[in-house]
Design a protein around this motif. Structure first.
Motif, PDB file in Angstrom:
ATOM      1  N   TRP A 121       0.832  -1.195   0.000  1.00 25.09           N
ATOM      2  CA  TRP A 121       0.000   0.000   0.000  1.00 25.09           C
ATOM      3  C   TRP A 121       0.873   1.254   0.000  1.00 25.09           C
ATOM      4  CZ3 TRP A 121      -4.760  -1.349  -1.041  1.00 25.09           C
ATOM      5  CH2 TRP A 121      -5.212  -2.606  -0.630  1.00 25.09           C
ATOM      6  N   GLN A 122       0.926   1.909  -1.144  1.00 22.61           N
ATOM      7  CA  GLN A 122       1.686   3.154  -1.248  1.00 22.61           C
ATOM      8  C   GLN A 122       0.863   4.297  -0.646  1.00 22.61           C
ATOM      9  OE1 GLN A 122       1.970   5.339  -5.062  1.00 22.61           O
ATOM     10  NE2 GLN A 122       4.180   5.000  -4.901  1.00 22.61           N
ATOM     11  N   LEU A 139       7.885   0.228   4.086  1.00 22.50           N
ATOM     12  CA  LEU A 139       8.998   0.179   3.141  1.00 22.50           C
ATOM     13  C   LEU A 139       9.281   1.558   2.568  1.00 22.50           C
ATOM     14  CD1 LEU A 139       7.914  -2.958   1.060  1.00 22.50           C
ATOM     15  CD2 LEU A 139       9.386  -2.918   3.085  1.00 22.50           C
ATOM     16  N   SER A 140      10.522   1.766   2.160  1.00 23.35           N
ATOM     17  CA  SER A 140      10.877   2.962   1.403  1.00 23.35           C
ATOM     18  C   SER A 140      10.343   2.805  -0.020  1.00 23.35           C
ATOM     19  CB  SER A 140      12.395   3.128   1.365  1.00 23.35           C
ATOM     20  OG  SER A 140      12.975   2.131   0.545  1.00 23.35           O
ATOM     21  N   PRO A 141      10.304   3.878  -0.806  1.00 23.33           N
ATOM     22  CA  PRO A 141       9.865   3.737  -2.207  1.00 23.33           C
ATOM     23  C   PRO A 141      10.680   2.718  -2.989  1.00 23.33           C
ATOM     24  CG  PRO A 141       9.878   6.048  -1.585  1.00 23.33           C
ATOM     25  CD  PRO A 141      10.509   5.301  -0.445  1.00 23.33           C
ATOM     26  N   ASP A 142      11.996   2.714  -2.829  1.00 22.60           N
ATOM     27  CA  ASP A 142      12.827   1.743  -3.545  1.00 22.60           C
ATOM     28  C   ASP A 142      12.521   0.313  -3.105  1.00 22.60           C
ATOM     29  OD1 ASP A 142      14.099   3.542  -5.154  1.00 22.60           O
ATOM     30  OD2 ASP A 142      15.966   3.601  -4.014  1.00 22.60           O
ATOM     31  N   GLU A 143      12.362   0.115  -1.787  1.00 29.53           N
ATOM     32  CA  GLU A 143      12.031  -1.221  -1.284  1.00 29.53           C
ATOM     33  C   GLU A 143      10.665  -1.658  -1.798  1.00 29.53           C
ATOM     34  OE1 GLU A 143      14.411  -1.174   3.010  1.00 29.53           O
ATOM     35  OE2 GLU A 143      12.356  -0.399   2.868  1.00 29.53           O
ATOM     36  N   GLY A 144       9.713  -0.717  -1.830  1.00 29.16           N
ATOM     37  CA  GLY A 144       8.391  -1.050  -2.351  1.00 29.16           C
ATOM     38  C   GLY A 144       8.441  -1.479  -3.802  1.00 29.16           C
ATOM     39  N   ASP A 145       9.210  -0.751  -4.621  1.00 24.89           N
ATOM     40  CA  ASP A 145       9.365  -1.138  -6.027  1.00 24.89           C
ATOM     41  C   ASP A 145       9.985  -2.516  -6.148  1.00 24.89           C
ATOM     42  OD1 ASP A 145       8.281   1.198  -7.028  1.00 24.89           O
ATOM     43  OD2 ASP A 145      10.209   2.174  -7.399  1.00 24.89           O
ATOM     44  N   ALA A 146      11.019  -2.780  -5.353  1.00 24.75           N
ATOM     45  CA  ALA A 146      11.733  -4.049  -5.454  1.00 24.75           C
ATOM     46  C   ALA A 146      10.848  -5.223  -5.050  1.00 24.75           C
ATOM     47  CB  ALA A 146      12.986  -4.003  -4.582  1.00 24.75           C
ATOM     48  N   VAL A 147      10.126  -5.076  -3.951  1.00 24.42           N
ATOM     49  CA  VAL A 147       9.261  -6.165  -3.485  1.00 24.42           C
ATOM     50  C   VAL A 147       8.102  -6.370  -4.457  1.00 24.42           C
ATOM     51  CG1 VAL A 147       7.713  -6.896  -1.633  1.00 24.42           C
ATOM     52  CG2 VAL A 147       9.929  -5.903  -1.070  1.00 24.42           C
ATOM     53  N   THR A 148       7.577  -5.290  -5.043  1.00 26.89           N
ATOM     54  CA  THR A 148       6.503  -5.421  -6.029  1.00 26.89           C
ATOM     55  C   THR A 148       6.991  -6.192  -7.248  1.00 26.89           C
ATOM     56  OG1 THR A 148       5.539  -3.326  -5.308  1.00 26.89           O
ATOM     57  CG2 THR A 148       4.831  -4.173  -7.438  1.00 26.89           C
ATOM     58  N   VAL A 154      -6.041   7.315   5.574  1.00 28.50           N
ATOM     59  CA  VAL A 154      -5.143   7.719   4.495  1.00 28.50           C
ATOM     60  C   VAL A 154      -5.461   6.902   3.251  1.00 28.50           C
ATOM     61  CG1 VAL A 154      -3.273   8.419   6.042  1.00 28.50           C
ATOM     62  CG2 VAL A 154      -3.342   6.082   5.174  1.00 28.50           C
ATOM     63  N   GLN A 155      -5.206   7.503   2.098  1.00 26.89           N
ATOM     64  CA  GLN A 155      -5.408   6.797   0.839  1.00 26.89           C
ATOM     65  C   GLN A 155      -4.213   5.906   0.563  1.00 26.89           C
ATOM     66  OE1 GLN A 155      -8.298   7.379  -0.871  1.00 26.89           O
ATOM     67  NE2 GLN A 155      -7.857   5.774  -2.361  1.00 26.89           N
ATOM     68  N   GLY A 156      -4.494   4.638   0.263  1.00 29.50           N
ATOM     69  CA  GLY A 156      -3.432   3.699  -0.080  1.00 29.50           C
ATOM     70  C   GLY A 156      -3.690   3.067  -1.437  1.00 29.50           C
TER      71      GLY A 156
END
Length: 250
Positions: free
Chosen positions: A25-26, A85-94, A36-38
């Protein structure tokens, strides 16, 4: 004989089983008002999420919550187990989740296991810009969200452990570590490896893939600035957006 649970608890358990959604959830704006919007980075599904008091204290824009959201009396509430997660971690896990979904689809379609690509490490050093793709593409719908959420539920323990191990080891220099820092004079006109050799100004006027890469970089800078990280290369992102004509994120 054990008496049946009260009707409201039975209904709640049924809702959790039938509608609970594991996601990445970003959080564009993690300031509760009251929720909050996710946006689930895997499927593009949007939910208005309720976090416990204090859970979002100090969380920066574009952070990604890896965990489940469950409906409780008409409100989507996050569960206690998960990680920010950080944005980079979120991208990587996605990216890792997307690969797992593709493998499951190929298997269901009858591809022999011997012909499948072997599992790859989580690509922390150079993940695709999944955090911006739903600004440019249509969400994949409830069926895909259910499938990707179920696979994420199965992988969650391994992914959480992988993130924790990576953080304990410390970040390594990424593939694009030699790119000029954005504070450098003339950054918007400097060719960047991350942008396939284009300058940020050129990428802002280029095709969608290059715009996605540039937008992903700007969001990472916004994340870093909100955390007040002790670095000298965090730029004035609103000024950069004006210069590049990128507008307001999201």
């Amino acid at each position: 004989m054990t008496p049946p649970p009260p009707l409201h608890l039975a209904r709640r358990a049924s809702d959790w089983t039938g509608y609970g959604h594991h996601g990445l959830w970003q959080l564009r704006d993690p300031t509760p008002s009251p929720g909050v919007q996710g946006t689930d980075l895997a499927s593009g599904t949007c939910r208005y999420l309720d976090f416990p008091p204090g859970k979002l204290d100090g969380v920066a824009p574009w952070s990604v919550w890896l965990g489940a959201a469950i409906p409780v009396d008409g409100v989507w509430r996050i569960t206690g187990t998960g990680v920010m997660l950080s944005p980079d971690e979120g991208d990587a896990v996605t990216e890792t989740l997307d690969q797992a979904v593709s493998t499951m689809i190929s298997t269901a379609q009858g591809m022999p296991l011997a012909e499948l690509d072997p599992p790859q490490p989580v690509p922390y050093d150079d993940p695709p810009p999944h955090g911006v793709r739903w600004e440019y593409f249509t969400p994949l719908g409830p069926a895909y969200a259910t499938g990707s959420g179920n696979i994420l539920m199965m992988l969650a323990g391994r992914l959480l452990a992988d993130v924790a191990l990576r953080r304990a080891r410390g970040p390594r220099p990424g593939k694009f570590a030699d790119d000029p820092a954005p504070i450098t004079s003339g950054w918007v006109d400097a060719p960047l490896q991350k942008l396939s050799g284009l300058t940020p100004r050129e990428a802002a006027g280029a095709d969608v893939p290059h715009k996605m890469l540039l937008e992903s970089m700007l969001r990472k800078f916004e994340y870093q600035a909100a955390l007040a990280l002790p670095r000298e290369d965090i730029p004035d992102v609103p000024a950069l957006r004006r210069t590049l004509g990128m507008g307001t994120a999201g």
